[in-house]
Design a protein around this motif. Structure first.
Motif, PDB file in Angstrom:
ATOM      1  N   CYS A 253      36.216  63.876 -25.657  1.00 11.96           N
ATOM      2  CA  CYS A 253      34.922  64.402 -26.073  1.00 11.96           C
ATOM      3  C   CYS A 253      34.136  64.870 -24.856  1.00 11.96           C
ATOM      4  CB  CYS A 253      34.125  63.331 -26.806  1.00 11.96           C
ATOM      5  SG  CYS A 253      34.880  62.720 -28.323  1.00 11.96           S
ATOM      6  N   ASP A 254      33.903  66.164 -24.759  1.00  9.50           N
ATOM      7  CA  ASP A 254      33.080  66.751 -23.708  1.00  9.50           C
ATOM      8  C   ASP A 254      31.946  67.488 -24.405  1.00  9.50           C
ATOM      9  OD1 ASP A 254      31.915  68.014 -21.589  1.00  9.50           O
ATOM     10  OD2 ASP A 254      33.638  69.259 -21.066  1.00  9.50           O
ATOM     11  N   VAL A 255      30.783  66.822 -24.520  1.00  8.35           N
ATOM     12  CA  VAL A 255      29.712  67.327 -25.371  1.00  8.35           C
ATOM     13  C   VAL A 255      28.382  67.296 -24.631  1.00  8.35           C
ATOM     14  CG1 VAL A 255      30.852  66.701 -27.533  1.00  8.35           C
ATOM     15  CG2 VAL A 255      29.410  65.012 -26.372  1.00  8.35           C
ATOM     16  N   GLY A 256      27.360  67.895 -25.249  1.00  9.53           N
ATOM     17  CA  GLY A 256      26.069  68.021 -24.587  1.00  9.53           C
ATOM     18  C   GLY A 256      24.954  67.207 -25.191  1.00  9.53           C
ATOM     19  N   GLY A 257      25.260  66.285 -26.117  1.00  5.89           N
ATOM     20  CA  GLY A 257      24.218  65.521 -26.767  1.00  5.89           C
ATOM     21  C   GLY A 257      23.839  64.254 -26.031  1.00  5.89           C
ATOM     22  N   SER A 258      22.908  63.506 -26.630  1.00  6.31           N
ATOM     23  CA  SER A 258      22.484  62.233 -26.046  1.00  6.31           C
ATOM     24  C   SER A 258      23.577  61.186 -26.148  1.00  6.31           C
ATOM     25  CB  SER A 258      21.223  61.722 -26.759  1.00  6.31           C
ATOM     26  OG  SER A 258      20.164  62.641 -26.607  1.00  6.31           O
ATOM     27  N   GLN A 259      24.465  61.322 -27.133  1.00  6.27           N
ATOM     28  CA  GLN A 259      25.631  60.475 -27.270  1.00  6.27           C
ATOM     29  C   GLN A 259      26.766  61.322 -27.824  1.00  6.27           C
ATOM     30  OE1 GLN A 259      22.699  59.171 -29.193  1.00  6.27           O
ATOM     31  NE2 GLN A 259      23.143  60.869 -30.567  1.00  6.27           N
ATOM     32  N   ALA A 260      27.985  60.857 -27.605  1.00  3.52           N
ATOM     33  CA  ALA A 260      29.138  61.585 -28.125  1.00  3.52           C
ATOM     34  C   ALA A 260      29.444  61.193 -29.557  1.00  3.52           C
ATOM     35  CB  ALA A 260      30.359  61.339 -27.243  1.00  3.52           C
ATOM     36  N   VAL A 261      29.201  59.926 -29.897  1.00  2.00           N
ATOM     37  CA  VAL A 261      29.495  59.414 -31.235  1.00  2.00           C
ATOM     38  C   VAL A 261      28.239  58.763 -31.786  1.00  2.00           C
ATOM     39  CG1 VAL A 261      30.877  57.798 -32.600  1.00  2.00           C
ATOM     40  CG2 VAL A 261      31.933  59.043 -30.694  1.00  2.00           C
ATOM     41  N   LEU A 262      27.828  59.194 -32.983  1.00  3.80           N
ATOM     42  CA  LEU A 262      26.666  58.615 -33.653  1.00  3.80           C
ATOM     43  C   LEU A 262      27.091  58.103 -35.025  1.00  3.80           C
ATOM     44  CD1 LEU A 262      23.644  58.000 -34.021  1.00  3.80           C
ATOM     45  CD2 LEU A 262      23.376  60.349 -34.882  1.00  3.80           C
ATOM     46  N   LEU A 263      26.915  56.804 -35.239  1.00  3.55           N
ATOM     47  CA  LEU A 263      27.077  56.189 -36.558  1.00  3.55           C
ATOM     48  C   LEU A 263      25.697  55.744 -37.011  1.00  3.55           C
ATOM     49  CD1 LEU A 263      30.202  53.964 -35.808  1.00  3.55           C
ATOM     50  CD2 LEU A 263      30.182  56.280 -36.774  1.00  3.55           C
ATOM     51  N   GLU A 264      25.224  56.282 -38.120  1.00  6.72           N
ATOM     52  CA  GLU A 264      23.877  55.996 -38.605  1.00  6.72           C
ATOM     53  C   GLU A 264      23.956  55.566 -40.066  1.00  6.72           C
ATOM     54  OE1 GLU A 264      20.566  59.066 -39.560  1.00  6.72           O
ATOM     55  OE2 GLU A 264      20.283  58.482 -37.455  1.00  6.72           O
ATOM     56  N   ASN A 265      23.722  54.276 -40.316  1.00 10.98           N
ATOM     57  CA  ASN A 265      23.867  53.709 -41.658  1.00 10.98           C
ATOM     58  C   ASN A 265      25.236  54.057 -42.245  1.00 10.98           C
ATOM     59  OD1 ASN A 265      23.104  52.205 -43.889  1.00 10.98           O
ATOM     60  ND2 ASN A 265      22.044  53.903 -44.885  1.00 10.98           N
ATOM     61  N   TYR A 266      26.254  53.920 -41.409  1.00 14.33           N
ATOM     62  CA  TYR A 266      27.623  54.262 -41.801  1.00 14.33           C
ATOM     63  C   TYR A 266      28.546  53.129 -41.347  1.00 14.33           C
ATOM     64  CZ  TYR A 266      30.776  57.745 -43.665  1.00 14.33           C
ATOM     65  OH  TYR A 266      31.647  58.426 -44.477  1.00 14.33           O
ATOM     66  N   PRO A 267      28.732  52.110 -42.180  1.00 15.59           N
ATOM     67  CA  PRO A 267      29.470  50.918 -41.765  1.00 15.59           C
ATOM     68  C   PRO A 267      30.981  51.088 -41.797  1.00 15.59           C
ATOM     69  CG  PRO A 267      28.672  50.661 -44.006  1.00 15.59           C
ATOM     70  CD  PRO A 267      28.122  51.970 -43.505  1.00 15.59           C
ATOM     71  N   HIS A 268      31.671  50.059 -41.278  1.00 17.83           N
ATOM     72  CA  HIS A 268      33.132  49.902 -41.365  1.00 17.83           C
ATOM     73  C   HIS A 268      33.904  50.930 -40.542  1.00 17.83           C
ATOM     74  CE1 HIS A 268      31.854  47.346 -44.618  1.00 17.83           C
ATOM     75  NE2 HIS A 268      31.509  48.371 -45.379  1.00 17.83           N
ATOM     76  N   ALA A 269      33.309  51.424 -39.469  1.00 16.10           N
ATOM     77  CA  ALA A 269      33.998  52.403 -38.619  1.00 16.10           C
ATOM     78  C   ALA A 269      34.600  51.713 -37.393  1.00 16.10           C
ATOM     79  CB  ALA A 269      33.047  53.507 -38.188  1.00 16.10           C
ATOM     80  N   GLU A 270      35.575  52.381 -36.799  1.00 11.87           N
ATOM     81  CA  GLU A 270      36.197  51.907 -35.563  1.00 11.87           C
ATOM     82  C   GLU A 270      36.277  53.067 -34.588  1.00 11.87           C
ATOM     83  OE1 GLU A 270      40.681  50.613 -34.322  1.00 11.87           O
ATOM     84  OE2 GLU A 270      39.716  49.394 -35.893  1.00 11.87           O
ATOM     85  N   VAL A 271      35.762  52.852 -33.375  1.00 13.30           N
ATOM     86  CA  VAL A 271      35.763  53.867 -32.322  1.00 13.30           C
ATOM     87  C   VAL A 271      36.538  53.282 -31.160  1.00 13.30           C
ATOM     88  CG1 VAL A 271      34.329  55.312 -30.836  1.00 13.30           C
ATOM     89  CG2 VAL A 271      33.506  54.684 -33.129  1.00 13.30           C
ATOM     90  N   ARG A 272      37.726  53.810 -30.894  1.00 14.48           N
ATOM     91  CA  ARG A 272      38.625  53.123 -29.964  1.00 14.48           C
ATOM     92  C   ARG A 272      39.406  54.132 -29.102  1.00 14.48           C
ATOM     93  NH1 ARG A 272      40.885  48.026 -29.895  1.00 14.48           N
ATOM     94  NH2 ARG A 272      40.084  47.559 -32.005  1.00 14.48           N
ATOM     95  N   GLY A 273      39.461  53.833 -27.800  1.00  6.67           N
ATOM     96  CA  GLY A 273      40.362  54.547 -26.912  1.00  6.67           C
ATOM     97  C   GLY A 273      39.992  55.984 -26.631  1.00  6.67           C
ATOM     98  N   ASN A 274      38.721  56.336 -26.788  1.00  9.25           N
ATOM     99  CA  ASN A 274      38.293  57.713 -26.557  1.00  9.25           C
ATOM    100  C   ASN A 274      37.819  57.913 -25.118  1.00  9.25           C
ATOM    101  OD1 ASN A 274      38.324  58.675 -29.508  1.00  9.25           O
ATOM    102  ND2 ASN A 274      37.105  56.799 -29.587  1.00  9.25           N
TER     103      ASN A 274
END
Length: 362
Positions: free
Chosen positions: A289-310
């Protein structure tokens, strides 16, 4: 005089498109945040090496062949006369004997599939409705979709594969899928813009058992729009406001490059209800992920996710992953952020977040 020369050059390049020369594509309309001209890969030939009988070169004959198609039919299209055609596939095949609509790179305005057991391959869909897929057991591969007036490739479908396509300059979302058991792999999406659409994104996804792997999304900009009208440009997006529950989604081994806001955004007005116990809504794994935002990944009221090895980088990052607003049961692990910002930030509504081995890299 300079403008006249540029106009002549663009016209000449357009005439060369049918001759196998390099053509240009991209967001040429006012309000686009992307350079007006970018190189496009050559047209793709999906015709079988053994041939498929007479090639159809006339738009009327092509539509008639589709109207009369029977299971197992091989319909091959070719030639510049098809450039004005918007084709509809209303008759499909059966399991093991799909209707195959194939081309050697011929340009059409768009292709609309409303049938089961259909393959669409080898077309250049340009300046029209893109490729839409509605049905079961569908496939779209090795197509170029340029400057579509809506989602470049759109799928409300099941048991479908979207593979090795190039989508550029879409008004809105490059590839949008909704349904069950959908595979999106090895595609290139670039230059999405907002003209009439509500936003400009790479891919959107809704449904279950979706696999998004090995794709590249790049060059989607929020710049160049009137004040306060810039789109929220993201590589991958889902939300629960007007879609079915989304779960068992794996997004892995993709590249998100030069996109102005986020790599993944998943938001819920209702918390994405309906996810079975013990099942991950999204697994976002091993992406770049090469992006220009304040964060690369945003989870907002979205449960049960997994963010791994990025691997995460970008010039404006406050943090790599932001878990917020009740995104319960989240795992954030083994991610690398290039820079010294926090890899993970979460709010009290989302705690506890399972985290481990996230680290910074110079």
């Amino acid at each position: 005089m300079l403008a006249l020369r540029v106009g002549v050059l663009v016209a000449v390049l357009g005439l060369l498109a049918g001759c196998g020369e390099a053509v240009r594509s991209g967001a040429a309309a006012p309000g686009g945040g992307v350079p007006a001209s970018r190189a496009v890969p050559p047209s793709r030939d999906a015709l079988p090496p053994t041939g498929c009988g007479p090639k159809i070169t006339n738009p009327v004959a092509a539509q008639q062949a589709l109207n009369n198609a029977r299971p197992g039919a091989l319909i091959c299209l070719s030639g510049p006369a098809l450039a004005s055609a918007s084709l509809q596939v209303m008759r499909g095949g059966v399991p093991g004997a799909p209707v195959q609509l194939l081309s050697d790179g011929a340009t059409v305005l768009g292709i609309d599939v409303i049938a089961d057991h259909v393959v669409v391959a080898g077309f250049t869909a340009r300046e029209g409705g893109g490729i839409t897929l509605n049905g079961t057991d569908l496939a779209a591969h090795d197509n170029n979709v340029l400057n579509a007036r809506m989602s470049g490739i759109s799928c409300e479908c099941s048991d479908t594969v979207i593979e090795s396509n190039m989508v550029d300059g879409t008004d809105g979302t490059g590839i949008r899928v909704e349904g069950d058991r959908i595979t999106v792999r090895d595609n290139e999406v670039s230059g999405s813009v907002r003209r009439e659409a509500s936003d400009a994104d790479g891919m959107r996804f809704f449904g279950t058992a979706i696999r998004i792997t090995g794709n590249t999304v790049r060059d989607i900009s929020e710049k160049g729009y009137p004040p306060d009208e810039a789109p929220h440009t993201d590589c991958f997006q889902t939300y629960d406001s007007d879609a079915p529950p989304t779960y068992d989604v794996v997004i892995s081994d993709n590249r998100c490059e030069r996109v102005d806001v986020q790599c993944l955004i998943a938001t819920g007005e209702r918390g994405n209800p309906g996810v079975p116990n013990g099942v991950r809504s999204i697994i976002f794994r091993d992406n770049f992920c090469d992006v220009g935002g304040s964060q690369a990944v945003l989870l907002e009221n979205y449960p049960h996710a997994e963010v791994r090895g990025n691997t995460i980088m970008g010039p404006n990052l406050y943090r790599g992953v932001y878990v917020s607003s009740g995104s319960k049961d989240t795992v954030v692990a083994d991610n690398v952020l290039r820079g010294d910002s926090d890899v993970l930030e979460s709010d009290e509504q989302s705690e506890p977040v399972t985290a481990g081995n996230n680290r910074n890299q110079p």
